[in-house]
Design a protein around this motif. Structure first.
Motif, short mmCIF file in Angstrom:
data_model
loop_
_atom_site.label_atom_id
_atom_site.label_comp_id
_atom_site.label_asym_id
_atom_site.label_seq_id
_atom_site.Cartn_x
_atom_site.Cartn_y
_atom_site.Cartn_z
N PRO A 19 0.86 -1.25 0.01
CA PRO A 19 -0.07 -0.02 -0.02
C PRO A 19 0.81 1.34 -0.11
CG PRO A 19 -0.81 -1.74 1.55
CD PRO A 19 0.54 -2.15 1.17
N GLY A 20 0.42 2.01 -0.97
CA GLY A 20 1.15 3.57 -0.86
C GLY A 20 2.39 3.45 -1.99
N ARG A 21 2.63 2.31 -2.36
CA ARG A 21 3.66 2.38 -3.37
C ARG A 21 3.42 2.03 -4.86
NH1 ARG A 21 9.00 -0.45 -0.91
NH2 ARG A 21 9.69 0.67 -2.59
N ALA A 22 2.04 1.65 -4.99
CA ALA A 22 1.64 1.05 -6.33
C ALA A 22 1.63 2.14 -7.05
CB ALA A 22 0.31 0.54 -6.14
N PRO A 23 2.05 1.87 -8.37
CA PRO A 23 2.07 2.87 -9.43
C PRO A 23 0.66 3.34 -9.98
CG PRO A 23 2.50 0.94 -10.35
CD PRO A 23 2.73 0.53 -9.04
N ALA A 24 0.59 4.66 -10.33
CA ALA A 24 -0.82 4.79 -10.87
C ALA A 24 -1.29 4.17 -11.99
CB ALA A 24 -0.58 6.50 -11.27
N ALA A 25 -2.50 3.81 -12.20
CA ALA A 25 -2.96 3.00 -13.26
C ALA A 25 -2.75 3.66 -14.34
CB ALA A 25 -4.45 2.61 -12.97
N ALA A 26 -2.68 3.19 -15.70
CA ALA A 26 -2.58 3.84 -16.90
C ALA A 26 -3.87 4.20 -17.52
CB ALA A 26 -2.00 2.65 -17.90
N ALA A 27 -3.87 5.35 -17.91
CA ALA A 27 -5.17 5.94 -18.36
C ALA A 27 -5.85 5.33 -19.73
CB ALA A 27 -4.90 7.45 -18.67
N VAL A 28 -4.91 4.69 -20.36
CA VAL A 28 -5.39 3.99 -21.48
C VAL A 28 -4.54 2.54 -21.27
CG1 VAL A 28 -5.53 4.05 -23.99
CG2 VAL A 28 -5.70 6.20 -22.64
N VAL A 29 -5.23 1.49 -21.66
CA VAL A 29 -4.72 0.07 -21.65
C VAL A 29 -3.96 0.11 -22.98
CG1 VAL A 29 -4.95 -2.29 -21.37
CG2 VAL A 29 -6.25 -0.61 -19.97
N PRO A 30 -2.80 -0.25 -23.10
CA PRO A 30 -2.16 -0.36 -24.46
C PRO A 30 -2.32 -1.72 -25.05
CG PRO A 30 -0.55 -0.76 -22.69
CD PRO A 30 -1.94 -0.33 -21.94
N PRO A 31 -2.31 -1.85 -26.23
CA PRO A 31 -2.46 -3.15 -26.91
C PRO A 31 -1.53 -4.24 -26.20
CG PRO A 31 -2.28 -1.48 -28.60
CD PRO A 31 -1.88 -1.07 -27.37
N GLY A 32 -1.83 -5.57 -26.16
CA GLY A 32 -0.99 -6.55 -25.75
C GLY A 32 -0.51 -7.41 -26.71
N VAL A 33 0.41 -8.21 -26.37
CA VAL A 33 1.00 -9.26 -27.24
C VAL A 33 0.51 -10.74 -26.56
CG1 VAL A 33 3.07 -10.11 -28.10
CG2 VAL A 33 2.93 -7.67 -27.60
N TYR A 34 -0.40 -11.38 -27.40
CA TYR A 34 -1.21 -12.53 -26.95
C TYR A 34 -0.78 -13.86 -27.49
CZ TYR A 34 -4.09 -8.78 -25.16
OH TYR A 34 -4.56 -7.67 -24.57
N THR A 35 -0.05 -13.65 -28.68
CA THR A 35 0.30 -14.98 -29.44
C THR A 35 1.62 -15.09 -30.03
OG1 THR A 35 -0.82 -16.47 -30.81
CG2 THR A 35 -1.00 -14.28 -31.51
N ARG A 36 2.01 -16.01 -30.48
CA ARG A 36 3.25 -16.02 -31.18
C ARG A 36 3.14 -15.26 -32.51
NH1 ARG A 36 8.69 -18.68 -31.03
NH2 ARG A 36 9.48 -18.72 -33.26
N SER A 37 4.35 -14.50 -32.61
CA SER A 37 4.38 -13.77 -33.99
C SER A 37 3.26 -12.48 -34.05
CB SER A 37 4.24 -14.56 -35.18
OG SER A 37 5.44 -15.36 -35.31
N PHE A 38 2.53 -12.44 -33.13
CA PHE A 38 1.91 -11.25 -32.78
C PHE A 38 0.10 -11.28 -33.28
CE2 PHE A 38 6.11 -9.69 -33.66
CZ PHE A 38 6.51 -9.18 -32.23
N ASP A 39 0.17 -12.09 -34.21
CA ASP A 39 -1.42 -12.34 -34.63
C ASP A 39 -1.76 -13.54 -35.15
OD1 ASP A 39 -0.40 -12.38 -37.40
OD2 ASP A 39 -0.29 -10.14 -37.33
N THR A 40 -2.74 -14.04 -35.61
CA THR A 40 -2.87 -15.49 -35.96
C THR A 40 -2.66 -15.82 -37.64
OG1 THR A 40 -5.51 -15.00 -36.39
CG2 THR A 40 -4.88 -15.93 -34.13
N SER A 41 -2.30 -14.64 -38.00
CA SER A 41 -1.76 -14.78 -39.55
C SER A 41 -0.28 -15.30 -39.49
CB SER A 41 -1.97 -13.23 -40.23
OG SER A 41 -3.28 -13.30 -40.59
#
Length: 660
Positions: A19-41
């Motif tokens: 408590p008291g040391r957590a970074p502020a939450a980002a205003a906008v959630v950036p895109p994530g990298v969810y899979t090998r080579s970035f996309d299903t193509s």
């Protein structure tokens, strides 16, 4: 076996989350990298990078900002780092979680921005390596070998772990785990894959997953609706008659996951593993899987189709409905050659002229004429006589020249602007094939006869096959398949990192590929004057993979596995495109090799006086003396001004722009 999970909140991360040391939450959630080579193509393109640009890298360069320790294994991880953004943590803070899964069967969650280790969990007991399974003893343990896949909606991390209670491969069991990015806890109970079976049609024998020692290297894939995880395997024992690939469809849509369907690539024969240089299967717009198989038997003929060696396969997964069980089946394929045809081909004596393809007579092969800078960039000088090329060594198919050494690149027409949806692939010959993603028109076994192979096999491609990783004066589409069995210029040129796609604002749609002992090469794609696609060689780099590997006469030459490429851009904006390349200096198959991370410009080719092109280097770790070991088959991840990649030193490196 004991599946008791060990879960740790690491001290530094626990402090950061207090408590008291957590970074502020980002205003906008950036895109994530969810899979090998970035996309299903499997494009290899990360299109959301706003910080790393050509100008920034050229003027500021990169620094090794952090080296994060991977737990439990000297080699670390062979998977691609993935990122789950905007994860709500236990204290209410929001973190962008960087995920790695190691060969020691540990999964770690890091803060992608600060490098703090948030948690790590064990998913089983990994197997110690031995020469029986790894001739060169490069790998310390065998646990999680493949890249996980993440549900972008729920954040659930799906991964496949090999475990053994008694530390033996013969007792090995594969488990599909589904865990939370918040703390690594189970979202679903682990699924035992060892009981999977496949019942082929026509009364052929039941195939059991546990009948051989499997190797699960190819990345996992997730269906568009998130309900099904696809797991593909090869084998540790490639010469065994039980060596065959299993493709499993695992239903993760309910509280108790299950193997909903299975398929094997060989039934009456053997081989045809799906390992693809660690690449994951393509999932095309219709939800079908595209995979490439390795060396093995092939017997496609009217009414017969149970062995699929050396083939691009398009498979459809059909969910269970009523009393009809779920199934996986081949619905289309393209097979450029068979092992039998190659092994029985005539010995290589002459260098035949390039054969043209009936479907695309007006299209020039991408390697015809010979690119004038190709040999120059490899340090080969002086005159070059095609008829006296040195060390053109004949090889038989037993020498493992398989097609399935890399995966499939799927290029939708909606992204390229071309007429066709493309399925691009290539293997250990260094030949690249461009098939129609909507109609591969696969050949039957009888079609490979010299009198019919041009019209019934190669003509089904969208453009002639071409040498993708080097220049060879021989035909990449011969009527005598034995002529493909060559090692040219004393170097192997296998493709282990399939080509990546980038629609350059300067050059148009392009693919980039870097094979073993070869340069990074660029080919432009365009619609042909007639039916089909034109592939045009545009240029290559001066740098090439394994430059310090010894060349030994009479053996396989050079080093493995070539360069692994990731592309980043800000939605293809001018000046934003970058080619991030990881390659070894030695042979990463036999030794722990020093590695190189280099960044190249995909847009602005230099020009020699004769008009041939070269790809410009913007920055290289080798030029700055930055030391790390190369991780075989591991693609790197650019993300928000950083580049993350695993090493064979048991670490995860984070490169960032150098301070101003």
């Amino acid at each position: 076996m004991n599946l008791t999970r060990r879960s740790l909140l690491v001290g530094t991360a626990a402090a950061a989350l207090s408590p008291g040391r957590a970074p502020a939450a980002a205003a906008v959630v950036p895109p994530g990298v969810y899979t090998r080579s970035f996309d299903t193509s499997r494009s290899g393109h990360w299109p959301h990078e706003t910080i790393l640009t050509q100008d920034a890298v050229r003027t500021r360069g990169m620094v090794l900002k952090r080296t994060l320790p991977l737990y439990g294994d000297a080699r670390g991880s062979e998977g691609q780092p993935l990122i789950v953004p905007g994860v709500k943590m236990a204290d209410g803070s929001t973190r962008n979680v960087l995920v790695t899964a190691t060969m020691a069967d540990w999964v770690q969650g890091w803060d992608a921005d600060t490098g703090a280790e948030l948690w790590k969990v064990s998913v089983g007991k990994a197997i110690d390596g031995s020469r029986q399974w790894d001739l060169w003893l490069v790998n310390q343990r065998w646990g999680v070998l493949s890249t996980p896949v993440i549900n972008s909606t729920t954040g659930t991390i799906h991964l496949c772990a090999m475990t053994s209670a008694d530390d033996s491969f013969t007792d090995a069991t594969f488990w599909l785990h589904s865990i939370s990015p918040r703390d690594g806890s189970d979202v679903l109970p682990p699924l035992d894959l060892s009981t999977a079976t496949y019942q082929p049609p026509n009364g052929l024998p039941l195939q059991q997953f546990t009948a051989a020692v499997r190797k699960q290297r190819s990345g996992l894939a997730l269906s568009a609706d998130g309900s099904t995880v696809f797991v593909c395997t090869g084998s540790f024992l490639e010469s065994s008659p039980t060596n065959r690939s299993f493709i499993l469809a695992c239903d993760v849509s309910t509280a108790k996951p299950e193997v909903a369907a299975a398929f094997t690539t060989c039934v009456t024969g053997s081989g045809a593993g799906v390992w693809m240089g660690s690449e994951a299967p393509v999932i095309d717009p219709e939800g079908c899987l595209l995979v490439v198989t390795a060396n093995g038997d092939f017997n496609a003929a009217p009414g017969v189709s149970d062995n699929w060696g050396e083939s691009l396969l398009r498979l459809r997964y059909t969910k269970a409905s009523g009393t009809t069980a779920a199934s996986i089946a081949v619905i289309d394929h393209f097979t450029p050659y068979t092992d039998t045809g190659r092994g029985y081909g005539a010995a290589y004596q002459t260098l035949p002229s390039l054969n043209k393809i009936p479907r695309a007579l007006a299209v020039r092969d991408a390697a015809d004429p010979m690119p004038t800078n190709a040999m120059r960039m490899m340090g080969i000088t002086g005159s070059f006589n095609h008829n006296s090329a040195p060390a053109q060594v004949n090889m038989l198919s037993a020498n493992d020249e398989d097609l399935g050494s890399a995966g499939v690149l799927y290029v939708p027409a909606s992204q390229s602007g071309l007429t066709y949806n493309l399925a691009i692939f290539g293997g250990k010959d260094g030949v690249i094939y461009v098939a129609d993603g909507d109609g591969m028109n696969g050949a039957n076994l009888a079609d490979f006869a010299p009198s019919t192979i041009q019209a019934k096999v190669y003509a089904n491609l969208l453009c002639p096959p071409f040498w993708g990783t080097y220049y060879n004066p021989a035909s990449p589409a011969p009527t005598d398949l034995g002529q493909l069995q060559t090692v040219y210029q004393n170097r192997t040129h296998h493709i282990h990192s399939q080509a990546v796609f980038y629609k350059s604002p300067a050059l148009g749609p392009c693919i980039y590929v870097m094979g073993e002992n070869g340069n990074l090469r660029c080919f432009g794609l365009s619609n042909a004057d007639t039916t089909g696609i034109r592939a045009t060689y545009l240029g290559c780099t001066q740098e090439y993979a394994s430059p310090d590997a010894p060349v030994v006469q009479g053996q396989l030459y050079g080093g493995m596995p070539g360069g692994f490429i990731s592309v980043s851009s800000n939605n293809n904006a001018v000046g934003s495109g970058l080619l991030h390349v990881l390659y070894p200096r030695l042979d990463s198959n036999r030794v722990i090799s020093p590695g190189v991370y280099a960044i190249f410009d995909p847009d602005n080719l230099g020009r020699f006086a004769d008009g041939s092109g070269w790809i410009k280097k913007l920055w290289s770790s080798a030029d700055w003396g930055i030391q790390f070991t190369h991780c075989k088959f591991a693609r790197g991840t650019p993300w928000r001004g950083n580049f993350y990649h695993c090493t064979y030193g048991g670490t995860l490196n984070q490169f960032s722009l150098a301070p101003r």
